[in-house]
Design a protein around this motif. Structure first.
Motif, PDB file in Angstrom:
ATOM      1  N   ASN A 435      -0.602   4.052  21.589  1.00 18.31           N
ATOM      2  CA  ASN A 435      -0.323   5.324  21.250  1.00 18.31           C
ATOM      3  C   ASN A 435      -0.775   6.049  19.976  1.00 18.31           C
ATOM      4  N   GLU A 436      -0.844   5.337  19.018  1.00 22.06           N
ATOM      5  CA  GLU A 436      -1.367   5.806  17.837  1.00 22.06           C
ATOM      6  C   GLU A 436      -2.388   4.698  17.218  1.00 22.06           C
ATOM      7  N   GLY A 437      -3.620   4.931  16.519  1.00 18.98           N
ATOM      8  CA  GLY A 437      -4.165   4.148  15.777  1.00 18.98           C
ATOM      9  C   GLY A 437      -3.648   3.711  14.569  1.00 18.98           C
ATOM     10  N   ARG A 438      -2.367   2.999  14.364  1.00 17.80           N
ATOM     11  CA  ARG A 438      -1.801   2.911  13.369  1.00 17.80           C
ATOM     12  C   ARG A 438      -0.992   1.377  13.010  1.00 17.80           C
ATOM     13  N   ILE A 439      -1.206   0.713  12.221  1.00 16.80           N
ATOM     14  CA  ILE A 439      -0.467  -0.664  11.905  1.00 16.80           C
ATOM     15  C   ILE A 439       0.152  -0.464  10.552  1.00 16.80           C
ATOM     16  N   ARG A 440       1.611  -0.783  10.507  1.00 12.48           N
ATOM     17  CA  ARG A 440       2.523  -0.492   9.181  1.00 12.48           C
ATOM     18  C   ARG A 440       2.882  -1.860   8.834  1.00 12.48           C
ATOM     19  N   LEU A 441       2.724  -2.171   7.698  1.00 10.23           N
ATOM     20  CA  LEU A 441       3.354  -3.351   6.990  1.00 10.23           C
ATOM     21  C   LEU A 441       4.438  -3.038   5.928  1.00 10.23           C
ATOM     22  N   THR A 442       5.767  -3.308   5.987  1.00  8.90           N
ATOM     23  CA  THR A 442       6.714  -3.175   5.042  1.00  8.90           C
ATOM     24  C   THR A 442       6.920  -4.626   4.454  1.00  8.90           C
ATOM     25  N   ALA A 443       6.776  -4.713   3.040  1.00  9.52           N
ATOM     26  CA  ALA A 443       7.205  -5.902   2.209  1.00  9.52           C
ATOM     27  C   ALA A 443       8.544  -6.453   2.185  1.00  9.52           C
ATOM     28  N   LYS A 444       9.031  -7.252   2.554  1.00 11.49           N
ATOM     29  CA  LYS A 444      10.245  -7.816   2.387  1.00 11.49           C
ATOM     30  C   LYS A 444      10.503  -8.604   0.940  1.00 11.49           C
ATOM     31  N   LYS A 445       9.469  -8.930   0.387  1.00 10.90           N
ATOM     32  CA  LYS A 445       9.395  -9.730  -0.889  1.00 10.90           C
ATOM     33  C   LYS A 445       8.038  -9.444  -1.375  1.00 10.90           C
ATOM     34  N   SER A 446       7.912  -9.713  -2.507  1.00 11.46           N
ATOM     35  CA  SER A 446       6.525  -9.620  -3.084  1.00 11.46           C
ATOM     36  C   SER A 446       5.724 -10.643  -2.460  1.00 11.46           C
ATOM     37  N   CYS A 447       4.372 -10.037  -1.959  1.00 10.11           N
ATOM     38  CA  CYS A 447       3.434 -10.719  -1.302  1.00 10.11           C
ATOM     39  C   CYS A 447       2.179 -10.073  -1.536  1.00 10.11           C
ATOM     40  N   ALA A 448       0.837 -10.818  -1.128  1.00  8.54           N
ATOM     41  CA  ALA A 448      -0.282 -10.068  -0.818  1.00  8.54           C
ATOM     42  C   ALA A 448      -0.575 -10.057   0.607  1.00  8.54           C
ATOM     43  N   ALA A 449      -0.647  -8.939   1.292  1.00  7.88           N
ATOM     44  CA  ALA A 449      -1.006  -8.591   2.646  1.00  7.88           C
ATOM     45  C   ALA A 449      -2.221  -7.764   2.876  1.00  7.88           C
ATOM     46  N   GLY A 450      -2.626  -7.794   4.092  1.00  8.14           N
ATOM     47  CA  GLY A 450      -3.968  -6.976   4.605  1.00  8.14           C
ATOM     48  C   GLY A 450      -4.119  -7.103   5.876  1.00  8.14           C
ATOM     49  N   PHE A 451      -5.237  -6.479   6.340  1.00  7.98           N
ATOM     50  CA  PHE A 451      -5.422  -6.314   7.657  1.00  7.98           C
ATOM     51  C   PHE A 451      -6.893  -6.951   8.311  1.00  7.98           C
ATOM     52  N   ARG A 452      -7.172  -7.624   9.195  1.00  6.50           N
ATOM     53  CA  ARG A 452      -8.396  -7.805   9.900  1.00  6.50           C
ATOM     54  C   ARG A 452      -9.009  -6.838  10.583  1.00  6.50           C
ATOM     55  N   ILE A 453     -10.252  -6.507  10.349  1.00 11.96           N
ATOM     56  CA  ILE A 453     -10.792  -5.422  10.770  1.00 11.96           C
ATOM     57  C   ILE A 453     -11.558  -5.542  12.001  1.00 11.96           C
ATOM     58  N   TYR A 454     -11.611  -4.898  13.140  1.00 16.65           N
ATOM     59  CA  TYR A 454     -12.387  -5.030  14.183  1.00 16.65           C
ATOM     60  C   TYR A 454     -13.311  -3.801  14.596  1.00 16.65           C
ATOM     61  N   ASP A 455     -14.286  -3.780  15.304  1.00 22.55           N
ATOM     62  CA  ASP A 455     -15.062  -2.956  15.617  1.00 22.55           C
ATOM     63  C   ASP A 455     -14.470  -1.584  16.260  1.00 22.55           C
ATOM     64  N   TRP A 456     -13.345  -2.005  17.192  1.00 23.58           N
ATOM     65  CA  TRP A 456     -12.702  -0.894  17.881  1.00 23.58           C
ATOM     66  C   TRP A 456     -11.803  -0.301  16.692  1.00 23.58           C
ATOM     67  N   GLU A 483      -0.519   0.600   4.967  1.00 24.02           N
ATOM     68  CA  GLU A 483      -0.798   1.059   6.458  1.00 24.02           C
ATOM     69  C   GLU A 483      -2.294   1.191   6.834  1.00 24.02           C
ATOM     70  N   LEU A 484      -2.675   0.674   8.029  1.00 21.07           N
ATOM     71  CA  LEU A 484      -3.984   0.902   8.458  1.00 21.07           C
ATOM     72  C   LEU A 484      -4.036   2.279   9.564  1.00 21.07           C
ATOM     73  N   LYS A 485      -4.804   2.996   9.385  1.00 23.26           N
ATOM     74  CA  LYS A 485      -5.057   4.115  10.360  1.00 23.26           C
ATOM     75  C   LYS A 485      -6.704   4.218  10.769  1.00 23.26           C
ATOM     76  N   PHE A 486      -6.488   4.604  12.154  1.00 22.13           N
ATOM     77  CA  PHE A 486      -7.799   4.515  12.701  1.00 22.13           C
ATOM     78  C   PHE A 486      -8.075   5.488  13.786  1.00 22.13           C
ATOM     79  N   ASP A 487      -8.875   5.803  14.302  1.00 19.61           N
ATOM     80  CA  ASP A 487      -9.406   6.703  15.380  1.00 19.61           C
ATOM     81  C   ASP A 487      -9.134   5.985  16.621  1.00 19.61           C
ATOM     82  N   ILE A 488      -8.098   6.368  17.716  1.00 18.31           N
ATOM     83  CA  ILE A 488      -7.799   5.650  19.010  1.00 18.31           C
ATOM     84  C   ILE A 488      -7.888   6.558  19.989  1.00 18.31           C
ATOM     85  N   SER A 489      -8.888   7.527  20.034  1.00 14.07           N
ATOM     86  CA  SER A 489      -8.957   8.227  21.081  1.00 14.07           C
ATOM     87  C   SER A 489      -9.390   7.418  22.410  1.00 14.07           C
ATOM     88  N   THR A 490      -9.220   7.865  23.506  1.00 14.83           N
ATOM     89  CA  THR A 490      -9.623   7.116  24.618  1.00 14.83           C
ATOM     90  C   THR A 490     -11.155   7.001  24.932  1.00 14.83           C
TER      91      THR A 490
END
Length: 555
Positions: A435-456, A483-490
């Motif tokens: 529905n949206e080009g968005r993935i959200r991470l909320t830390a529950k404790k101190s940590c390093a976090a990130g996203f794997r990036i794909y061509d889509w 948060e990671l945001k990207f274009d998700i148009s059909t």
């Protein structure tokens, strides 16, 4: 609005199927054969229920229960465990009980490919179960004692000692009373590959217990199939059963990874790449390679499982490009191959269960099963394997693999690989795809976090607590939001699958529509703003053919 990828819901559905499509009269013995298109619908016992399904369903149910974090269903799981501990015979092989529907009591080495992983799992879950350990060890040693060991190559130009183990089984049938009878065979053909599907279980046995006999047998079977049998050509292409070949590929990649022998990894990767070339981008995998005209081919869910598990092994070997396949295959065709509607089924609850056949509430009990024969756009109900017991056991293994890999520790960074809704001890992941080009991470404790990036993920941007950052990972404190945001148009793409050109509508990594539409149970009806099409009982014809072999079926 569109349907979201929800692996937990799929786990709940298959948990429902396994715990309901079993027979209390025989200590929850599974039903492999389900005929939802027969009028009235029925499920019937056959030999494979006890010869194979007690193993694959044990593994499948355990996978679903682990994902759900539940003990519900443990009564059925323990029934399956009791079945697994029966029917052992000569050479450590597991046969099956002599039920009215059993016919000749025998073991096949293909079926040991289902039994050994279940026994490995029991020894892992219940380390004090001495009988399970004994049976597992004896199974490995029994199979090793039955192989032909090729020691010398007697070529036209002379005799040459083989410098590596080369093992093959003399036949694919071993009679409980009589052993190898070379006048008998399963009729499936391809004995070299079908007899070697226990490879993954053998390597897992070595990984768990350091069992050198298991490793030796795995090496010998792998060497025979890869070379002496001539099953694969020089490009690792083959002619035959995709599930067996890909299951074998999972085993040899794992063998290469654990023994640090790159040749095995490379051969397994080449097999994967060949099958991938026959598959769709959204995970439709053919049941056979070059056995049927392509327009008669179907997708067995077991094959999707193999592709996902093999991708996982290849990723562990450093081939990160296979993350995309795992993601797309899981959230598209794997999920679509699961039965979620049964309004076309006619039930007769007045009929008593008898003679190994059950009639009651088939429409309710079948929800959550997986098909053994989908077309890219539909589950065809003219095919007797519209729901297949084998796929019900293997699909949850794929689901759990994806679930476990959704977030992994990548050099100290908790990395999102498979977007979905999931919480760990450290972070909460929320996916808004498709529905949206968005993935959200909320830390529950101190940590390093990130996203794997794909061509889509087109034109992506990363935000930390609402502020744009120029990297894909960050150090987070408790309650920080990344948060990671990207274009998700059909995006519409043309793809030819099964000899048909399809228009595939993608939103990010999710297929939301597919045309032309299919008959019977239409797939990819994911646009929630549109009414869904469902078949009625009048749309479905029963043609019998419950015992048709794979090359006899056209539909």
């Amino acid at each position: 609005m569109y349907e979201k990828f929800d692996p937990i819901n799929s786990a709940k559905l298959v948990h429902h199927y396994i715990t309901n499509m079993c027979d209390p009269a025989y200590d929850n013995l599974p039903y492999w054969l389900l005929l939802p298109n027969k009028k009235p619908a029925e499920a019937a016992h056959c030999r494979v229920d006890d010869a194979e399904l007690v193993g694959s369903w044990y593994e499948g149910l355990t996978s679903a229960m682990c994902m759900l974090g539940t003990t519900d269903g443990d009564d059925v799981k323990q029934s399956l465990r009791r079945h697994l501990m029966k029917s052992w015979g000569k050479h450590g092989l597991r046969f099956c009980e002599k039920y009215p529907w059993t016919h000749t009591v025998h073991a096949s080495f293909h079926e040991m490919g289902y039994i050994l992983p279940a026994m490995n799992l029991i020894t892992e879950e219940y380390p004090d179960d001495e009988e399970a350990e004994k049976r597992t060890s004896e199974l490995v040693r029994g199979m090793r004692s039955l192989v032909i060991e090729r020691k010398v190559c007697t070529f036209w130009s002379g005799d040459y000692d083989e410098d590596e183990p080369i093992y093959e089984f003399p036949n694919d049938v071993y009679l409980k009373d009589g052993g190898f009878d070379l006048t008998r065979h399963t009729g499936r053909g391809e004995q070299a590959i079908r007899n070697a599907v226990s490879l993954q279980g053998l390597v897992r046995r070595y990984e768990l217990k350091g069992d050198e006999v298991a490793l030796d047998l795995a090496r010998g079977l792998a060497n025979y199939v890869l070379d002496t049998s001539k099953y694969f050509n020089y490009k690792m292409e083959f002619f035959g059963h995709v599930h067996s070949a890909m299951w074998f590929a999972c085993g040899i990649v794992k063998l290469g990874r654990l023994t640090d022998e790159k040749r095995y990894i490379e051969k397994g990767k080449a097999i994967y790449d060949y099958v991938r070339s026959l598959s769709s981008d959204f995970g439709w995998v053919p049941e056979y390679a070059q056995w049927h005209p392509v327009e008669e081919e179907h997708c067995e869910t077991c094959c999707i499982r193999d592709m996902i598990v093999c991708a996982d092994e290849l990723i562990k070997c450093g081939y990160k490009e296979y993350w995309n396949d795992m993601n797309l295959f899981a959230r598209n065709q794997l999920i679509e191959n699961q039965v979620r509607y049964s309004g076309y089924v006619e039930c007769d609850n007045s009929r008593p269960d008898s003679d190994g056949i059950t009639y009651h509430d088939i429409d309710k009990r079948m929800i959550g099963g997986f098909t053994g024969g989908s077309e890219p756009n539909s589950i065809s109900l003219t095919r007797f394997r519209s729901i297949a017991g084998c796929c019900v056991g293997t699909a949850p293994v794929a689901l759990k693999t994806v679930w476990d890999d959704a977030i992994t520790d990548d050099d100290g960074i908790l990395t999102v690989n498979i977007p979905c809704d999931k919480e760990t001890d450290e972070i909460k992941m929320e996916s808004f795809i498709p529905n949206e080009g968005r993935i959200r991470l909320t830390a529950k404790k101190s940590c390093a976090a990130g996203f794997r990036i794909y061509d889509w993920m087109r034109d992506y941007t990363v935000y930390l607590n609402g502020k744009e950052i120029n990297k894909t990972s960050a150090q987070l404190n408790k309650d920080d939001v990344l948060e990671l945001k990207f274009d998700i148009s059909t995006v519409e793409k043309k793809e030819t699958v099964r000899g048909i050109e399809f228009t595939v509508c993608w939103r990010g990594c999710d297929v939301v529509d597919l045309t032309p539409k299919g008959a019977h149970v239409r797939l990819y009806q994911r646009d929630l703003s549109k009414p869904k099409y469902y078949p009625t009982p009048d749309d479905v014809d029963y043609t019998g053919a419950a015992n048709y072999g794979p090359t006899q079926q056209k539909k």
